[in-house]
Scaffold this motif. Structure first.
Motif, PDB file in Angstrom:
ATOM      1  N   PRO A 106       0.812  -1.363   0.133  1.00 25.91           N
ATOM      2  CA  PRO A 106       0.013  -0.136   0.059  1.00 25.91           C
ATOM      3  C   PRO A 106       0.899   1.063   0.062  1.00 25.91           C
ATOM      4  O   PRO A 106       1.819   1.436   1.008  1.00 25.91           O
ATOM      5  CB  PRO A 106      -0.715  -0.125   1.217  1.00 25.91           C
ATOM      6  CG  PRO A 106      -0.841  -1.708   1.619  1.00 25.91           C
ATOM      7  CD  PRO A 106       0.641  -1.980   1.171  1.00 25.91           C
ATOM      8  N   VAL A 107       0.568   2.095  -1.015  1.00 25.94           N
ATOM      9  CA  VAL A 107       1.460   3.522  -1.025  1.00 25.94           C
ATOM     10  C   VAL A 107       0.436   4.663  -1.053  1.00 25.94           C
ATOM     11  O   VAL A 107      -0.574   4.587  -1.868  1.00 25.94           O
ATOM     12  CB  VAL A 107       2.324   3.173  -2.121  1.00 25.94           C
ATOM     13  CG1 VAL A 107       3.114   4.656  -2.397  1.00 25.94           C
ATOM     14  CG2 VAL A 107       3.385   2.348  -2.317  1.00 25.94           C
ATOM     15  N   ALA A 108       0.815   5.598  -0.285  1.00 22.90           N
ATOM     16  CA  ALA A 108       0.050   6.727  -0.415  1.00 22.90           C
ATOM     17  C   ALA A 108       1.076   7.864  -0.975  1.00 22.90           C
ATOM     18  O   ALA A 108       2.328   7.857  -0.637  1.00 22.90           O
ATOM     19  CB  ALA A 108      -0.451   7.548   0.780  1.00 22.90           C
ATOM     20  N   VAL A 109       0.415   8.736  -1.986  1.00 26.04           N
ATOM     21  CA  VAL A 109       1.300   9.596  -2.718  1.00 26.04           C
ATOM     22  C   VAL A 109       0.920  11.043  -2.496  1.00 26.04           C
ATOM     23  O   VAL A 109      -0.276  11.289  -2.739  1.00 26.04           O
ATOM     24  CB  VAL A 109       1.283   9.254  -4.252  1.00 26.04           C
ATOM     25  CG1 VAL A 109       1.985  10.376  -4.923  1.00 26.04           C
ATOM     26  CG2 VAL A 109       1.971   8.148  -4.533  1.00 26.04           C
ATOM     27  N   ILE A 110       1.731  11.841  -2.075  1.00 25.47           N
ATOM     28  CA  ILE A 110       1.310  13.400  -2.131  1.00 25.47           C
ATOM     29  C   ILE A 110       2.436  14.423  -2.694  1.00 25.47           C
ATOM     30  O   ILE A 110       3.742  13.936  -2.414  1.00 25.47           O
ATOM     31  CB  ILE A 110       1.446  14.255  -0.543  1.00 25.47           C
ATOM     32  CG1 ILE A 110       0.466  13.163   0.337  1.00 25.47           C
ATOM     33  CG2 ILE A 110       0.921  15.412  -0.523  1.00 25.47           C
ATOM     34  CD1 ILE A 110       0.365  13.605   1.780  1.00 25.47           C
ATOM     35  N   THR A 111       2.081  14.879  -3.694  1.00 27.08           N
ATOM     36  CA  THR A 111       2.770  15.995  -4.615  1.00 27.08           C
ATOM     37  C   THR A 111       2.587  17.162  -3.967  1.00 27.08           C
ATOM     38  O   THR A 111       1.364  17.813  -4.283  1.00 27.08           O
ATOM     39  CB  THR A 111       2.447  15.648  -6.069  1.00 27.08           C
ATOM     40  OG1 THR A 111       2.792  14.312  -6.399  1.00 27.08           O
ATOM     41  CG2 THR A 111       3.475  16.475  -6.737  1.00 27.08           C
ATOM     42  N   ALA A 112       3.484  18.077  -3.567  1.00 29.87           N
ATOM     43  CA  ALA A 112       3.328  19.180  -2.833  1.00 29.87           C
ATOM     44  C   ALA A 112       4.424  19.895  -3.785  1.00 29.87           C
ATOM     45  O   ALA A 112       5.687  19.844  -3.431  1.00 29.87           O
ATOM     46  CB  ALA A 112       3.722  19.347  -1.527  1.00 29.87           C
ATOM     47  N   ALA A 113       4.048  21.014  -4.611  1.00 24.94           N
ATOM     48  CA  ALA A 113       4.956  21.723  -5.486  1.00 24.94           C
ATOM     49  C   ALA A 113       4.232  22.864  -5.914  1.00 24.94           C
ATOM     50  O   ALA A 113       3.031  23.120  -5.498  1.00 24.94           O
ATOM     51  CB  ALA A 113       5.214  20.580  -6.790  1.00 24.94           C
ATOM     52  N   SER A 114       4.871  23.685  -6.851  1.00 26.75           N
ATOM     53  CA  SER A 114       4.314  24.817  -7.488  1.00 26.75           C
ATOM     54  C   SER A 114       3.033  24.599  -8.031  1.00 26.75           C
ATOM     55  O   SER A 114       1.824  24.992  -7.705  1.00 26.75           O
ATOM     56  CB  SER A 114       5.121  25.526  -8.396  1.00 26.75           C
ATOM     57  OG  SER A 114       6.467  25.913  -7.778  1.00 26.75           O
ATOM     58  N   LEU A 115       3.233  23.429  -9.022  1.00 24.20           N
ATOM     59  CA  LEU A 115       2.038  23.022  -9.637  1.00 24.20           C
ATOM     60  C   LEU A 115       1.614  21.455  -9.393  1.00 24.20           C
ATOM     61  O   LEU A 115       1.065  21.069  -8.772  1.00 24.20           O
ATOM     62  CB  LEU A 115       2.216  23.283 -11.283  1.00 24.20           C
ATOM     63  CG  LEU A 115       1.935  24.693 -11.519  1.00 24.20           C
ATOM     64  CD1 LEU A 115       2.129  25.037 -12.833  1.00 24.20           C
ATOM     65  CD2 LEU A 115       0.605  25.357 -11.094  1.00 24.20           C
ATOM     66  N   GLY A 116       2.639  20.725 -10.100  1.00 23.27           N
ATOM     67  CA  GLY A 116       2.988  19.354  -9.678  1.00 23.27           C
ATOM     68  C   GLY A 116       2.183  18.240 -10.335  1.00 23.27           C
ATOM     69  O   GLY A 116       2.470  17.077 -10.250  1.00 23.27           O
TER      70      GLY A 116
END
Ligand SMILES: Cc1cc2nc3c(=O)[nH]c(=O)nc-3n(C[C@H](O)[C@H](O)[C@H](O)COP(=O)(O)O)c2cc1C
Length: 175
Positions: A106-116
């Motif tokens: 199980p994997v959770a993904v958060i992309t925190a960027a300018s746009l991303g």
């Protein structure tokens, strides 16, 4: 208590992604043991010649693989660089392809960027091809992240704080 391995795609000291991991670890400390993978920056560059099936792994690579294997789930928080994934994170994922540590994980993904958007889609595509288990609830894109996540490890934006809570509640209950 279940263990989540957290990987920050940013190795920057003042990283908002690392800050996010710290906030989550603090918020959920009674429900889950969160371990931070600290070896991203010192992983050797992936080279199939050094990835011999059944042979000895390089120590840094063995540590990465063992950390993923030992965790009940993996949380990846990452920025976007030049419309794609940070090379250090992609490098780490490449080292797991032949040995299948992400298969069924199980994997959770958060992309925190300018746009991303591009890094987010790219990461999810890579994780799916290496058979990680990602649900619709375990993926979150936080655009304009620098304005939403404080330097003091707080999520300043209320809507984002709620989205992170929803993601983590669903991710932890599925472990
Ligand atoms: C070299 C470089 C390239 C970047 N390219 C992008 C990009 O293509 N898209 C984007 O949304 N953000 C881009 N950013 C901004 C980062 O995603 C943003 O600063 C993010 O907060 C960095 O994450 P961190 O604070 O966890 O280190 C770039 C930043 C750097 C340093």
């Amino acid at each position: 208590m279940k263990t989540i391995l957290a990987i920050s795609g940013s190795t920057r000291a003042a990283s908002v992604n690392l800050g996010l991991i710290r906030v989550i670890a603090q918020q959920y400390r009674d429900r889950v043991h969160m371990e931070l993978f600290a070896g991203l920056e010192t992983l050797p560059q992936f080279n199939p010649d050094k990835d011999i099936p059944g042979g000895p792994s390089l120590p840094e690579v063995a540590a990465l693989r063992q950390s993923i294997r030992a965790a009940d789930g993996v949380l990846i928080c990452t920025p976007e660089y030049a419309m794609g994934l940070p090379g250090a994170l992609k490098n780490a994922l490449d080292w797991t392809v032949s040995t299948c540590e992400f298969s069924g994980k199980p994997v959770a993904v958060i992309t925190a960027a300018s746009l991303g958007e591009k890094a987010h889609a790219s990461l999810i595509g890579t994780l799916k091809i290496i058979e990680a288990v990602i649900t619709a609830e375990s993926q979150l894109l936080i655009s304009f992240a620098q304005a939403k996540i404080g330097k003091d490890d707080t999520i300043k934006d209320t809507a984002t704080a709620g989205q992170v809570r929803l993601l983590m509640d669903s991710f932890i209950s599925a472990l």
